[in-house]
Design a protein around this motif. Structure first.
Motif, PDB file in Angstrom:
ATOM      1  N   PRO A   8      21.795 -43.203 -24.212  1.00 22.89           N
ATOM      2  CA  PRO A   8      23.174 -43.929 -24.669  1.00 22.89           C
ATOM      3  C   PRO A   8      23.319 -45.193 -23.507  1.00 22.89           C
ATOM      4  CG  PRO A   8      23.534 -41.696 -24.877  1.00 22.89           C
ATOM      5  CD  PRO A   8      22.022 -41.979 -24.206  1.00 22.89           C
ATOM      6  N   VAL A   9      22.929 -44.814 -22.398  1.00 29.43           N
ATOM      7  CA  VAL A   9      23.347 -45.948 -21.124  1.00 29.43           C
ATOM      8  C   VAL A   9      22.192 -47.214 -21.368  1.00 29.43           C
ATOM      9  CG1 VAL A   9      23.034 -46.333 -18.735  1.00 29.43           C
ATOM     10  CG2 VAL A   9      23.616 -44.217 -19.444  1.00 29.43           C
TER      11      VAL A   9
ATOM     12  N   MET B 136      10.988 -41.326 -19.857  1.00 28.50           N
ATOM     13  CA  MET B 136      11.193 -40.302 -18.558  1.00 28.50           C
ATOM     14  C   MET B 136      12.576 -39.354 -18.523  1.00 28.50           C
ATOM     15  SD  MET B 136       9.016 -42.496 -15.879  1.00 28.50           S
ATOM     16  CE  MET B 136       9.424 -41.308 -14.662  1.00 28.50           C
ATOM     17  N   MET B 137      13.634 -40.318 -18.987  1.00 32.66           N
ATOM     18  CA  MET B 137      14.790 -39.853 -18.894  1.00 32.66           C
ATOM     19  C   MET B 137      15.606 -40.051 -19.919  1.00 32.66           C
ATOM     20  SD  MET B 137      15.750 -41.360 -15.118  1.00 32.66           S
ATOM     21  CE  MET B 137      15.176 -42.882 -15.475  1.00 32.66           C
TER      22      MET B 137
ATOM     23  N   LEU C 150      16.487 -29.087 -21.093  1.00 35.63           N
ATOM     24  CA  LEU C 150      17.392 -30.157 -21.204  1.00 35.63           C
ATOM     25  C   LEU C 150      16.801 -31.500 -21.722  1.00 35.63           C
ATOM     26  CD1 LEU C 150      20.449 -31.019 -21.910  1.00 35.63           C
ATOM     27  CD2 LEU C 150      20.571 -31.226 -19.194  1.00 35.63           C
ATOM     28  N   ARG C 151      15.745 -31.753 -20.870  1.00 38.12           N
ATOM     29  CA  ARG C 151      15.017 -33.145 -20.908  1.00 38.12           C
ATOM     30  C   ARG C 151      14.211 -33.189 -22.036  1.00 38.12           C
ATOM     31  NH1 ARG C 151      10.211 -34.673 -20.221  1.00 38.12           N
ATOM     32  NH2 ARG C 151       9.533 -36.866 -19.973  1.00 38.12           N
ATOM     33  N   GLN C 152      13.698 -31.988 -22.441  1.00 37.82           N
ATOM     34  CA  GLN C 152      12.919 -31.860 -23.911  1.00 37.82           C
ATOM     35  C   GLN C 152      13.711 -32.015 -25.064  1.00 37.82           C
ATOM     36  OE1 GLN C 152      10.889 -28.132 -23.107  1.00 37.82           O
ATOM     37  NE2 GLN C 152       8.954 -29.318 -22.567  1.00 37.82           N
TER      38      GLN C 152
ATOM     39  N   ALA D  80      16.171 -42.751 -31.816  1.00 36.83           N
ATOM     40  CA  ALA D  80      16.933 -43.542 -31.378  1.00 36.83           C
ATOM     41  C   ALA D  80      16.425 -44.656 -30.581  1.00 36.83           C
ATOM     42  CB  ALA D  80      18.240 -43.258 -30.622  1.00 36.83           C
ATOM     43  N   ILE D  81      15.392 -44.127 -29.731  1.00 33.02           N
ATOM     44  CA  ILE D  81      14.544 -44.851 -28.845  1.00 33.02           C
ATOM     45  C   ILE D  81      13.603 -45.623 -29.761  1.00 33.02           C
ATOM     46  CG2 ILE D  81      12.660 -44.845 -26.947  1.00 33.02           C
ATOM     47  CD1 ILE D  81      14.142 -42.150 -26.124  1.00 33.02           C
ATOM     48  N   VAL D  82      12.725 -45.040 -30.580  1.00 31.02           N
ATOM     49  CA  VAL D  82      12.068 -45.972 -31.482  1.00 31.02           C
ATOM     50  C   VAL D  82      12.814 -46.884 -32.287  1.00 31.02           C
ATOM     51  CG1 VAL D  82      10.274 -45.751 -33.576  1.00 31.02           C
ATOM     52  CG2 VAL D  82      10.259 -43.910 -31.924  1.00 31.02           C
ATOM     53  N   ALA D  83      14.077 -46.812 -32.854  1.00 28.80           N
ATOM     54  CA  ALA D  83      14.867 -47.593 -33.391  1.00 28.80           C
ATOM     55  C   ALA D  83      15.064 -48.729 -32.578  1.00 28.80           C
ATOM     56  CB  ALA D  83      16.071 -46.848 -34.102  1.00 28.80           C
ATOM     57  N   LEU D  84      15.329 -48.417 -31.317  1.00 25.04           N
ATOM     58  CA  LEU D  84      15.795 -49.650 -30.182  1.00 25.04           C
ATOM     59  C   LEU D  84      14.658 -50.533 -30.249  1.00 25.04           C
ATOM     60  CD1 LEU D  84      17.795 -50.887 -28.504  1.00 25.04           C
ATOM     61  CD2 LEU D  84      17.123 -49.348 -26.643  1.00 25.04           C
ATOM     62  N   ILE D  85      13.413 -49.924 -30.023  1.00 26.87           N
ATOM     63  CA  ILE D  85      12.062 -50.937 -29.739  1.00 26.87           C
ATOM     64  C   ILE D  85      11.786 -51.506 -31.341  1.00 26.87           C
ATOM     65  CG2 ILE D  85       9.811 -50.737 -29.610  1.00 26.87           C
ATOM     66  CD1 ILE D  85      10.114 -48.446 -27.789  1.00 26.87           C
TER      67      ILE D  85
END
Length: 236
Positions: free
Chosen positions: A215-216, A209-210, A133-135, A144-149
């Motif tokens: 979304p949080v 890591m999480m 699930l984490r992977q 989404a994480i790269v876009a946020l950065i």
């Protein structure tokens, strides 16, 4: 009076989220789906990510007004007010990203990747099978994480941390928002550095890591963007 400090902003952000938990849970569920759909292509992923982040600023405003006496607003008002500017900002950032990527692809002669920016179907069983699930969350939310950065870097270099809320709530032009935002950053440099350091650390560490909490992270960054703006430009 609300505190203009990093600790004050952080406590106010958690307070706002805690005031309307169902609204924020709904927001996080919706953008959780949107950020996953963004895996269809990098362009779509960046567009949905940026739009989600900036609409969250409007949701934070709605939460703040609803918790204040004498204000009667709807969530529809918050979304309809913030969505057009959020879409415009998202399209601008997608264009900037495409220009950077186009230059890199031309330089490396990877011509096929130019079209892949707009459509590259990866939502196949082969890519999703045999993943924990984490992977799976990390794979779905990686763009989404790269876009946020990327957005955070754009705000702190080519614009200002306060640019979007100033344009949204005070109808400033981009140049006016950048100028006034940079002046505010200069006046509150220590607090802003602590805030940005915290945000980057949370995005890098939390997103890595999480990834399920992506979304949080978006909800937290949107709220911090609003409360830091509100205490400086609307302190009443």
């Amino acid at each position: 009076m609300k505190r203009t400090s990093f600790s004050g902003w952080l406590s106010q952000a958690f307070w706002l989220i805690g005031r309307e938990p169902l609204v924020w849970i709904g927001y996080m569920l919706v953008i959780g789906l949107l950020l996953g759909v963004g895996r269809v292509s990098l362009a779509l992923g960046v567009f949905l990510a940026v739009t989600s982040l900036f609409v969250g600023v409007g949701v934070a405003k709605y939460t703040d007004l609803k918790s204040s006496a004498g204000h009667s607003v709807s969530l529809y008002w918050a979304i309809s007010k913030s969505l057009p500017l959020a879409v415009l900002a998202a399209l601008s950032i997608v264009l900037c990203w495409f220009v950077f990527r186009l230059a890199a692809n031309i330089y490396s002669e990877e011509w096929e990747k130019i079209a892949q920016f707009f459509y590259y179907w990866e939502l196949t069983p082969e890519n999703m099978d045999d993943k924990s699930l984490r992977q799976l969350a990390g794979w779905l939310y990686s763009s989404a994480i790269v876009a946020l950065i990327f957005v955070l870097l754009m705000l702190t270099t080519f614009a200002s941390w306060f640019s979007y809320p100033l344009m949204l709530f005070k109808s400033y032009t981009w140049s006016q928002a950048k100028e006034q935002g940079n002046k505010a950053v200069t006046r509150h440099l220590s607090a802003i550095y602590k805030l940005l350091g915290f945000v980057f650390a949370v995005v890098f560490i939390g997103g890595g890591m999480m990834p399920l909490l992506t979304p949080v992270l978006y909800a937290l960054v949107s709220t911090l963007m609003y409360v830091s703006y509100q205490t400086i430009f609307e302190p009443g």
